[in-house]
Write a protein that holds these residues in place. Sequence first.
Motif, PDB file in Angstrom:
ATOM      1  N   HIS A 124     -45.112  37.498  19.124  1.00 17.16           N
ATOM      2  CA  HIS A 124     -45.868  37.068  20.302  1.00 17.16           C
ATOM      3  C   HIS A 124     -46.890  38.154  20.598  1.00 17.16           C
ATOM      4  O   HIS A 124     -46.593  39.348  20.503  1.00 17.16           O
ATOM      5  CB  HIS A 124     -44.952  36.859  21.507  1.00 17.16           C
ATOM      6  CG  HIS A 124     -45.619  36.104  22.628  1.00 17.16           C
ATOM      7  ND1 HIS A 124     -45.710  34.738  22.651  1.00 17.16           N
ATOM      8  CD2 HIS A 124     -46.247  36.538  23.741  1.00 17.16           C
ATOM      9  CE1 HIS A 124     -46.360  34.353  23.738  1.00 17.16           C
ATOM     10  NE2 HIS A 124     -46.693  35.445  24.421  1.00 17.16           N
TER      11      HIS A 124
ATOM     12  N   ILE B 219     -40.173  34.570  27.581  1.00 15.21           N
ATOM     13  CA  ILE B 219     -40.877  34.101  26.387  1.00 15.21           C
ATOM     14  C   ILE B 219     -39.927  34.201  25.204  1.00 15.21           C
ATOM     15  O   ILE B 219     -39.335  35.259  24.948  1.00 15.21           O
ATOM     16  CB  ILE B 219     -42.139  34.928  26.144  1.00 15.21           C
ATOM     17  CG1 ILE B 219     -43.130  34.712  27.290  1.00 15.21           C
ATOM     18  CG2 ILE B 219     -42.785  34.565  24.817  1.00 15.21           C
ATOM     19  CD1 ILE B 219     -44.349  35.585  27.217  1.00 15.21           C
TER      20      ILE B 219
ATOM     21  N   TYR C 242     -35.227  36.697  24.295  1.00 10.38           N
ATOM     22  CA  TYR C 242     -35.965  36.113  25.409  1.00 10.38           C
ATOM     23  C   TYR C 242     -36.608  37.265  26.186  1.00 10.38           C
ATOM     24  O   TYR C 242     -35.933  37.986  26.920  1.00 10.38           O
ATOM     25  CB  TYR C 242     -35.033  35.291  26.296  1.00 10.38           C
ATOM     26  CG  TYR C 242     -34.416  34.119  25.562  1.00 10.38           C
ATOM     27  CD1 TYR C 242     -35.035  32.869  25.566  1.00 10.38           C
ATOM     28  CD2 TYR C 242     -33.237  34.264  24.830  1.00 10.38           C
ATOM     29  CE1 TYR C 242     -34.489  31.803  24.872  1.00 10.38           C
ATOM     30  CE2 TYR C 242     -32.686  33.204  24.135  1.00 10.38           C
ATOM     31  CZ  TYR C 242     -33.314  31.975  24.159  1.00 10.38           C
ATOM     32  OH  TYR C 242     -32.770  30.919  23.466  1.00 10.38           O
TER      33      TYR C 242
END
Length: 487
Positions: free
Chosen positions: A273, A264, A225
Amino acid sequence: MSTTPQGIHSLAFRVMRLCNPSFPVDPPFRVDPADLFFGEDMFDDPLLASNLSPLLSTHLSKSTDSSDMSFADRYLLHHPSDAMGFSGLLLLPQSFGAIYLGETFCSYISINNSSSFEVKDIIIKAEIQTERERILLLDTTKSPVGSIRAGGHYHFIVEHDVKELGAYTMVCTALYNDGGERKYLPQFFKFVVANPLSVRTKVRTVKETTYLEACIENQTKSNLYVDQVEFEPAPHWSVTILKADGLLHPADSLTAGEIVKPPILVRSGGGIHNYLYQIKLSSSGSEQVKSKRSNILGKLQITWRTNLGEPGRLQTQQILGIPWSCQEMELQVLEIPSLINLDSPFSLHLKLTNHTEREMGPFEVWLTQNSANEEKFVMINGLQTMVVSQVEAFGSTDFYLNLIATKLGVQRISGIMVFDTIEKRTFDPLPDVEIESNNEAKSKIIANLACVWSVQRRSFDIFYITCGWPPFSSDDPELCHYLLRRG
């Protein structure tokens, strides 16, 4: 992995890595009772589903009776969460596990006395060794442990921020008295640090703006995360984040309505990402950066957490942009007249910039002579050499150069040279510039024409309003071409 030298010792080290427990997942084979008798498509009929629901609820209430000790319903789903396989317990780490760059390595070390008598005056040291350095984690030389009784132990906790990849060795040593004999015990514990993230960057430059694309890939076996991926620009650079909403966001801002920026999720096993940054030179520092030929843009600061909140932090190396091809003195074109007439003088607006840390000049500007293979149709009008005053360090000066075109059509201005009269050297010439020279008489006529276009069957009618000049024929290709461009 531990290594102990041969010999009889009363003491021995035991090392356990301290990390958060995990959720043990044991997916059982559980089913919904309705699936045993009916297919899933049976519930697509609303009338049938309404009649089956009371029947199934009555059956389930009987089968889940607490007095039933036969465990006949142990394979039934009593709650949707049962399908996840969570037992509600936490599992302590059963092995040393994987250690990743950017994490904090925390270890519980216990030194045990396995003999039948007491040992005294124990000096304990613990250190981490890498290929580059040795880091001391614990040293009790100034305050030795008094004694450890038979069967007893002494324990401590050490921490180290992992900042290097590769092989690590944790060395634990003990110097102690064993029945009047002074003994030395070293033990080695080896582990390997892996990279949790793969960071790939691409740099593109469009005029004075640089775009940096960063791709973050998760190389671990668990989800990460990501709290932030912040770009720290080098001095004299400013950065903004480009997001999918098409707006520019400052690098340290939150979206409207956000109190805490949500992390995220980058999934395990290769999840990625992407981030896009717009980087620009500040007006105050652009000349200093160019003069030093520095192409350092900055570095990325990445922070994340694992499933149970263990933090991690990485900082990339300096990210390099496209190297500057900057000269000491740079000549640029600021403005070209929109209308240039044949055999009529015009002024070319130029700018001479000093990219050095010292004052330069004065200078002479001229147009080189025609080469054997090329004839020039744009030349200086008036004095062939123009004098430009001194230019201060990191400064610039504007001036106008009077030129004249001697041929119609698109012509090229080439060979404008700058010569330093003090250092007696010539700098690179101005890159070629193209202009278009027009007939002055025809330009006056066109300026006084009003055109009314009527598009019918790919044809048009041109109506002239004359003002003392004889009208040109619409078959004139140059005039029609001009009207089409202006239309």
